[in-house]
Design an enzyme around this catalytic site. Sequence first.
Site, PDB file in Angstrom:
ATOM      1  N   CYS A  71       0.946  -1.215   0.119  1.00 37.87           N
ATOM      2  CA  CYS A  71      -0.002  -0.024   0.003  1.00 37.87           C
ATOM      3  C   CYS A  71       1.079   1.097  -0.055  1.00 37.87           C
ATOM      4  O   CYS A  71       2.038   0.943  -0.216  1.00 37.87           O
ATOM      5  CB  CYS A  71      -1.029   0.026   1.127  1.00 37.87           C
ATOM      6  N   HIS A 104      14.217 -15.127  11.522  1.00 37.43           N
ATOM      7  CA  HIS A 104      13.881 -15.160  12.733  1.00 37.43           C
ATOM      8  C   HIS A 104      12.734 -15.152  13.103  1.00 37.43           C
ATOM      9  O   HIS A 104      11.985 -15.724  14.323  1.00 37.43           O
ATOM     10  CB  HIS A 104      14.615 -13.993  13.483  1.00 37.43           C
TER      11      HIS A 104
END
Length: 149
Positions: A71, A104
Amino acid sequence: MADKDETTRLVAIACDHGGFALKEALKSALSGVTWLDLGTDSAASVDYPDFAHKLADAIKDGKAGCGILICGSGIGISIAANRHAHIRCALVHDVTGARLCRQHNDANVLALGGRTTGDVVAKECVEAFLSTAFEGGRHQKRIDKLGSC
């Protein structure tokens, strides 16, 4: 993403009007990627939550293994995506963030800002996101805790 079967290699991509130009640039620049384009199809004003929900549904239904959302800033569409329990969407601004969100955090959706991220950096972020595997190990227990929020 660095996964096995055909579905996980299909990448859903969606945006609102603020991300339309970057979505089209990424699709052209990364021609080796198999895209599931969920719109929007122009720069005409639309609502970002509609496209975040479409992409989340495509992942939930097994139509794609991961996704890219865009966006204007990347903020709104990432918030909308993260309303879905099965989505771990990370808004990134550089390659390091794109790599770490996979290593991670096992992110399955990458969010970018169409008005804040240039085409070259965005391409590098998507390449890093798609080519990086989740490390697991000590990170898995943290991912497991996300389900209890």
